[in-house]
Design an enzyme around this catalytic site. Structure first.
Site, mmCIF file in Angstrom:
data_model
loop_
_atom_site.group_PDB
_atom_site.id
_atom_site.type_symbol
_atom_site.label_atom_id
_atom_site.label_comp_id
_atom_site.label_asym_id
_atom_site.label_seq_id
_atom_site.Cartn_x
_atom_site.Cartn_y
_atom_site.Cartn_z
ATOM 1 N N GLU A 31 39.770 -21.803 3.205
ATOM 2 C CA GLU A 31 40.130 -20.422 3.556
ATOM 3 C C GLU A 31 38.927 -19.589 3.943
ATOM 4 O OE1 GLU A 31 42.654 -16.729 1.572
ATOM 5 O OE2 GLU A 31 43.168 -18.805 1.124
ATOM 6 N N TYR A 331 33.695 -15.594 -6.756
ATOM 7 C CA TYR A 331 34.700 -15.007 -5.854
ATOM 8 C C TYR A 331 35.290 -13.726 -6.443
ATOM 9 C CZ TYR A 331 38.826 -14.780 -2.835
ATOM 10 O OH TYR A 331 39.793 -14.382 -1.958
#
Length: 747
Positions: A31, A331
């Site tokens: 992604e 993240y």
């Protein structure tokens, strides 16, 4: 099926092409570039290609979030280029996909790889969740790829997790229902959001928009303001007695300390004045407070707003920099506050990486703890798509971070150290003093071990703090049954307070847990499972959208609804005002993801629902009125301009949505008033620019520059203002820009 998976893991599929044996490769679609690099490293891919990293057996490529999205209305019919009520509702029979212009280059690279004869199968390695599934499937569908698909499903990006994930790849077909669920959510948001926004805009000739997430959020702000305006404060009194070295407060038999009758409070005070009290109960209770859980994005945004005043969007931007550029934090767009067991194995290395500067002593102290205390940070069951935000193993050079980046990094590192530290331990002394027929209560605490609290000062308030000012007092040695004189007694007056206005910190909390808007128990559960309104990744953009559309405004840190925002809540269809719509959707989408509900039926219902909402807007009798209209005509179209409060000052904007003209008329600067020290407002143009203050102080820009130069401070304040002003560009059509981002903002 097992044979199929074994072949996928082996990856050596020979084929004959042009008379030569070619080693077919597997394409891995991640992604984000950072995730792709991690996977490529584990798989031994080292050669950089066009939008990919190439190895002997694998090619790893990546999206940039969504590369493909649902087409705008005009892609279905040219008539939709003009907004007209008679063309609504817009109900395409089949939804079209288009490549997002800003990332079209990467899509071309991915599409080329998907169609390459060198690739014989694809591993979907996007985020393990509904939206991650949608990212990959839309790219694959738009590229018209029909090659065998496998799914990598992991919740962390460690080498061990990646290796184990590739050793247990699943057929992508097992996640078809999850994809259908994601597709239904996206198409439903398109059908409802764009149709209602166009209907409202056409009906009232104003730049109005509504949506499943933004409208309930606005409704919460408006409701809170109504509660504040309707609130009528009441006077109350408490009775406090001085027992020599400490104070105690009177409470009645129902443990209530407040009197709403001054005479009754005075009666108690008169009754105990000059008497002696008996220590009827002296109790020592051991207490401990566990460290707070590690950060998810929403909690980090809350604390950054409380401590530094950063907006949710600003915090996310700083986190992205620390994650992508500096590679110091994990993240950011996560809703989990825990890590998995495999990530726990990397904690010593992470602690050594942060053992610098102000964190050195604390990090080394945690490292000396054998074994590490993992009770409050490891919980595999509570890790969703991504684990909590924690430091990486990357060594940190604090001097390379900006002041704002340092602030966010400091919050994360201290929370990381705290969750690995010992609990806060203390003895709480609880004392009851009986004076005649009246009872007074007090308490104090003695710290046994500061534990994790040693990492913090008082700048971030304790969520569990009940505001009792007696709790922190130091009590002398007290013996049950002893007597003490009442040295003094006083009445303390107060007023009941209205509910607090939302700040970005408290609004994020309300969006995360809006179950108070929903009465049905099963719907509340569905909303809770869905994580509330929006996602950690989209809430900041939703709040910014409300500011940018002038539905709300900031005054200090508080958020106020504007007249536009209030009127929008009055004219929008009732269903869109409540989080119940999201709850009902999530309930159905969950069933679709499990294969227990029909996705086609859901979309047909949404098409009918969109038509009903448009009709509700058409037939509505509530009028929208511009009550902020000036007498200054728009230089582009001649209609009168509206005066609005933007994020950085006052603006004039055209009332006509087709025009979109904007002009800044004042800007809040960082320059301070020499009399009251509040921030100065800059007004005027050219040589007429001048500073204004709410206290009445005025000063020309030229005089301000001379004064700062003579004071030896230079022109930093003015330069900062000029730099901010240079960033402001005249906007085109802001509503069109917002709607173009509709799907991203309403995930």
């Amino acid at each position: 099926m097992d044979k199929y998976i074994d072949e996928a893991i082996d990856f050596r599929v020979a084929s004959l092409r042009n008379g030569a044996d070619i080693l077919a490769k597997t394409l891995v679609l991640a992604e984000k570039p950072s995730v792709a690099r991690d996977i490529a490293r584990v798989l031994g891919c080292k050669k950089n290609g066009n939008g990919c990293i190439i190895g002997d057996k694998y090619i790893v490529t990546w999206a940039l979030g969504h590369l493909v999205t649902l087409a705008d209305p005009e892609a279905y019919d040219n008539k939709y280029k003009t907004w007209r009520m008679e063309d609504l509702p817009m109900l395409p029979k089949h939804m079209k996909l288009v490549v997002i212009g800003q990332t079209s280059k990467q899509f071309k690279a991915v599409s080329s790889l998907l169609g390459s004869s060198e690739v014989d199968k694809v591993v979907i390695a996007t985020d393990a969740g509904r939206e991650g599934e949608l990212v990959a499937r839309w790219i694959i569908q738009k590229a018209n790829c029909r090659k065998p698909m496998l799914r990598l499903w992991i919740s962390s990006q460690t080498d061990k997790a990646i290796k184990e994930g590739f050793a247990s790849l699943k057929p992508a077909s097992q996640y078809d229902n999850l994809y259908k669920s994601a597709q239904c959510r996206a198409e439903a948001d398109w059908l409802i959001g764009l149709n209602v926004s166009r209907a409202l805009t056409c009906k009232h000739n104003a730049q109005l928009s509504a949506g499943r997430v933004q409208t309930p959020t606005l409704a919460m702000i408006v409701k809170r303001e109504d509660e504040i305006l309707k609130f009528r404060p009441k006077d109350y009194f408490t009775v406090k007695a001085d027992f020599g070295g400490f104070s105690a407060i009177y409470k009645d038999s129902h443990s209530q300390a407040r009197f709403f009758d001054a005479a009754a409070a005075q009666s108690v005070a008169d009754d105990v004045k000059g008497k002696r009290g008996v220590l009827s109960e002296v109790k020592k209770v051991y207490r401990f407070k566990a460290p707070p859980a590690a950060y998810d994005l929403t909690e980090l945004q809350r604390d950054a707003n409380k401590k530094y005043g950063y907006s949710a969007k600003q915090t996310l931007s700083l986190m992205q920099s620390l994650y992508e550029t500096h590679k110091l934090l994990t993240y950011p767009r996560t809703d989990s506050r825990y890590i998995t067991k495999d990530v726990a194995a990397t904690l010593p290395e992470r602690l050594r990486a942060i053992a610098v500067g102000p964190y050195k002593e604390a990090a080394n102290a945690v490292l000396r703890t054998k074994p590490l205390s993992l009770k409050y940070i490891v919980n595999d069951a509570k890790v969703t798509d991504h684990h909590a935000i924690i430091p990486t193993e990357q060594y940190v050079d604090l001097n390379k971070l900006s002041r704002e980046e340092r602030h966010i990094y400091d919050l994360v590192v201290r929370r990381f150290l705290a969750v690995l530290s010992a609990p806060f331990e203390y003895d709480e002394m609880q004392v009851t003093i009986t004076v005649g027929k009246h009872k007074f209560y007090t308490k104090g605490q003695t710290v046994k071990s500061a534990g994790w609290k040693a990492l913090y000062d008082s700048s971030l308030s304790d969520d569990d703090d009940d505001g009792d000012d007696l709790a922190s007092q130091q009590l002398p040695s007290l013996v049950q049954g002893a007597t003490l004189p009442v040295n003094g007694v006083r009445l303390c007056a107060g007023k009941t307070a209205p509910p607090a206005r939302y700040t970005e910190a408290t609004l994020l909390s309300a969006m995360e847990n809006p179950t108070g808007q929903v009465d049905d128990g099963s719907l509340r559960d569905a909303l809770k499972t869905a994580g509330g309104l929006g996602t950690p990744a989209t809430r900041a953009d939703i709040i910014e959208k409300l500011f940018d559309s002038f539905c709300v405004e900031r005054r200090g840190r508080e958020i106020f609804p504007t007249s536009k925002g209030r009127q929008l809540i009055e004219i929008v269809p009732p269903d869109l005002k409540s989080a119940e719509l999201t709850a009902r959707w999530e309930q159905r989408l969950s069933l679709i993801a499990k294969g227990s509900a029909d996705s086609g039926k859901f979309i047909e219902e949404m098409r009918s629902y969109a038509g009903a909402l448009v009709n509700a807007v058409k037939n509505g009798d509530v009028k929208y009125r511009h009550d902020n209209m000036t007498r200054e005509p728009c230089p582009e179209c001649g209609k009168y301009l509206l005066e609005v409060n933007g994020k950085k000052g006052k603006m004039l904007v055209c009332q006509d949505r087709e025009c979109g003209y904007r002009k800044s008329i004042s800007v809040i600067t960082n320059a301070r008033c020499p009399e009251c020290h509040k921030k100065l407002e800059m007004r005027g143009e050219g040589d007429k620019k001048a500073f204004y203050c709410v206290c009445g102080y005025r000063e020309k820009l030229s005089d301000f520059e001379k004064r700062k130069e003579s004071a030896g401070a230079g022109k930093r304040d003015v330069a900062r203002y000029m730099q901010q002003q240079a960033k402001q560009k005249t906007a085109g059509n802001p509503l069109a820009d917002q709607l173009a981002k509709w799907m991203e903002e309403n995930k």
